[in-house]
Design a protein around this motif. Structure first.
Motif, mmCIF file in Angstrom:
data_model
loop_
_atom_site.group_PDB
_atom_site.id
_atom_site.type_symbol
_atom_site.label_atom_id
_atom_site.label_comp_id
_atom_site.label_asym_id
_atom_site.label_seq_id
_atom_site.Cartn_x
_atom_site.Cartn_y
_atom_site.Cartn_z
ATOM 1 N N GLU A 167 -13.432 26.262 9.538
ATOM 2 C CA GLU A 167 -14.825 27.365 10.228
ATOM 3 C C GLU A 167 -13.929 27.620 10.518
ATOM 4 O O GLU A 167 -13.727 27.983 11.944
ATOM 5 N N LYS A 227 -21.659 28.789 4.302
ATOM 6 C CA LYS A 227 -22.258 27.570 3.699
ATOM 7 C C LYS A 227 -23.880 27.145 4.337
ATOM 8 O O LYS A 227 -24.388 27.856 4.399
ATOM 9 N N GLU A 282 -27.461 24.848 14.558
ATOM 10 C CA GLU A 282 -26.358 26.377 14.262
ATOM 11 C C GLU A 282 -27.819 26.914 13.311
ATOM 12 O O GLU A 282 -27.299 28.260 13.022
ATOM 13 N N TYR A 321 -26.729 31.445 12.262
ATOM 14 C CA TYR A 321 -26.743 31.575 11.212
ATOM 15 C C TYR A 321 -27.422 31.441 9.681
ATOM 16 O O TYR A 321 -28.232 30.123 10.282
ATOM 17 N N CYS A 358 -18.279 22.240 6.996
ATOM 18 C CA CYS A 358 -17.994 21.827 7.535
ATOM 19 C C CYS A 358 -19.484 20.844 7.319
ATOM 20 O O CYS A 358 -19.109 19.695 6.574
ATOM 21 N N TYR A 359 -20.557 20.904 7.992
ATOM 22 C CA TYR A 359 -21.540 19.357 7.531
ATOM 23 C C TYR A 359 -22.223 19.468 6.371
ATOM 24 O O TYR A 359 -22.240 18.137 6.218
ATOM 25 N N ARG A 397 -21.694 15.896 4.973
ATOM 26 C CA ARG A 397 -23.091 14.695 4.551
ATOM 27 C C ARG A 397 -23.707 14.867 4.153
ATOM 28 O O ARG A 397 -24.762 13.808 3.476
ATOM 29 N N SER A 418 -17.226 18.092 15.657
ATOM 30 C CA SER A 418 -17.589 17.683 17.001
ATOM 31 C C SER A 418 -16.835 16.891 17.438
ATOM 32 O O SER A 418 -16.991 15.660 16.521
ATOM 33 N N THR A 447 -18.751 12.817 16.679
ATOM 34 C CA THR A 447 -18.749 12.597 15.181
ATOM 35 C C THR A 447 -18.272 12.865 14.794
ATOM 36 O O THR A 447 -17.795 11.432 13.999
ATOM 37 N N ARG A 478 -16.458 24.917 24.076
ATOM 38 C CA ARG A 478 -16.630 24.065 22.966
ATOM 39 C C ARG A 478 -15.498 23.456 22.525
ATOM 40 O O ARG A 478 -14.339 23.802 22.927
HETATM 41 O O1 LIG Z 1 -21.042 27.391 15.081
HETATM 42 C C1 LIG Z 1 -20.173 28.684 14.961
HETATM 43 O O2 LIG Z 1 -19.862 29.396 14.906
HETATM 44 C C2 LIG Z 1 -19.107 27.383 13.342
HETATM 45 N N1 LIG Z 1 -20.168 26.545 12.899
HETATM 46 C C3 LIG Z 1 -20.225 25.139 13.611
HETATM 47 O O3 LIG Z 1 -18.845 24.754 14.291
HETATM 48 C C4 LIG Z 1 -20.518 24.192 12.402
HETATM 49 C C5 LIG Z 1 -21.971 24.023 13.476
HETATM 50 S S1 LIG Z 1 -21.971 24.261 14.988
HETATM 51 N N2 LIG Z 1 -20.014 22.954 13.389
HETATM 52 C C6 LIG Z 1 -20.140 22.052 12.459
HETATM 53 O O4 LIG Z 1 -21.442 22.053 11.841
HETATM 54 C C7 LIG Z 1 -19.732 20.045 12.639
HETATM 55 C C8 LIG Z 1 -20.240 19.269 11.559
HETATM 56 C C9 LIG Z 1 -20.203 17.564 12.602
HETATM 57 O O5 LIG Z 1 -19.884 17.801 13.231
HETATM 58 C C10 LIG Z 1 -20.927 17.507 12.427
HETATM 59 O O6 LIG Z 1 -21.513 16.506 11.034
HETATM 60 O O7 LIG Z 1 -20.713 15.639 13.003
#
Ligand SMILES: O=C(O)CNC(=O)[C@H](CS)NC(=O)CCC(=O)C(=O)O
Length: 277
Positions: free
Chosen positions: A40, A114, A130, A134, A155-156, A159, A182, A185, A222
């Motif tokens: 990602e 996404k 997010e 986005y 990514c997310y 779930r 993260s 998680t 991050r």
């Molecule tokens: O922010 C950006 O530039 C790109 N997007 C991400 O990195 C996204 C949103 S912060 N990360 C996740 O979805 C992590 C999910 C996760 O860690 C979980 O489901 O536990």
């Protein structure tokens, strides 16, 4: 089909990230990979909207997309660009978190925005929103290739099992989950979720991830969890990249998908029920 996952530690400079990404794709190709997947936000990990506004481009002008399409055709590779953060033609100025499947002639076979936004409070000190930066997508997508059908997620999304079931029901053999999880998680849930999605669907789950401490010129730094992973249709972990930047390779094939589904037909055998009320 030799497949390679890139594990990256992208910073907030798209040009620097591109250099690193191209190097690792070339390395994967030399080692025999025919399908290479990146994590990602391959082009930019940043927590500053202002910085993103300065360095990100629209899809048709994006240098990372153009360069990786060229590299795919030069090296005769299938490439999943896990996602790119891109400017989007949108009233509210939010970006798109968009995944691309590129064929060996360099053309874009599929793209996916996404759907599920990471708006969560992991702890008192760690929150994410997010959807502030986005714009979520609304369409699930699969793409047929000569080696099988690919279902795209990010990514997310991991779930939300309904999305994976619908992709598998639409014919997917391989589910892609490029991520930037993260650390907290990731440690608690990453492997269990990937294995569950693979077992439930009888698909391969291909999950290239960001790892480590991401350098940033502006905004708060991050960290991400790493552990890029390939899980087979029986739920077996075929590769785990640990926490280093690099490439992991595995052999994947559709026969393993049909074998797993013959043994456990839960994807196609459904019993109707009502409630709960
Ligand atoms: O922010 C950006 O530039 C790109 N997007 C991400 O990195 C996204 C949103 S912060 N990360 C996740 O979805 C992590 C999910 C996760 O860690 C979980 O489901 O536990």
């Amino acid at each position: 089909m030799k497949t390679a996952l890139l594990q990256l530690c992208s910073g907030d400079d798209p040009q620097e990230n591109l250099v690193q990404t191209k190097e690792l794709i070339a390395e994967a190709s030399s080692a025999g990979a025919e399908f290479v997947l990146t994590p990602e936000v391959t082009n930019c990990v940043s927590t500053s909207r202002e910085h993103q506004q300065n360095v990100l481009s629209f899809e048709d002008q994006d240098l990372t997309l153009r360069a990786l399409r060229e590299q795919a055709s030069e090296l005769d590779l299938w490439v999943l660009i896990g996602s790119l953060a891109l400017k989007a033609q949108d009233q509210d100025g939010r970006f798109a978190n968009r995944s691309f499947l590129i064929s060996p002639d360099g053309s874009i076979c599929a793209k996916y925005d996404k759907i599920h936004m990471f708006d969560v409070c992991v702890s008192e000190t760690e929150t994410y929103k997010e959807s502030a930066g986005y714009r979520p997508g609304r369409c699930a997508i699969t793409c047929d290739t000569p080696f099988g059908c690919v279902g795209l997620t990010v990514c997310y999304d991991l779930r939300f099992p309904k999305l994976y079931r619908s992709l598998a029901k639409a014919g997917a053999d391989f589910l892609t989950v490029p991520s930037a999880f993260s650390p907290v998680t990731g440690d608690a849930h990453w492997e269990a979720l990937l294995r569950a999605r693979a077992i439930e669907t009888g698909c391969y789950v291909l999950a290239p991830a960001q790892t480590g401490e991401h350098s940033s010129s502006v905004g708060r730094p991050r960290q991400t969890y790493g552990h890029s992973m390939v899980v087979g249709p029986w739920g077996d972990v075929l590769a785990d990249a640990g926490t280093d930047v690099g490439v992991v390779q595995v052999e994947i094939n559709k026969t393993t998908v049909s074998n797993a589904r013959k043994r456990i037909p839960s994807l196609t055998c459904e019993t109707r029920f009502s409630g709960p009320k």
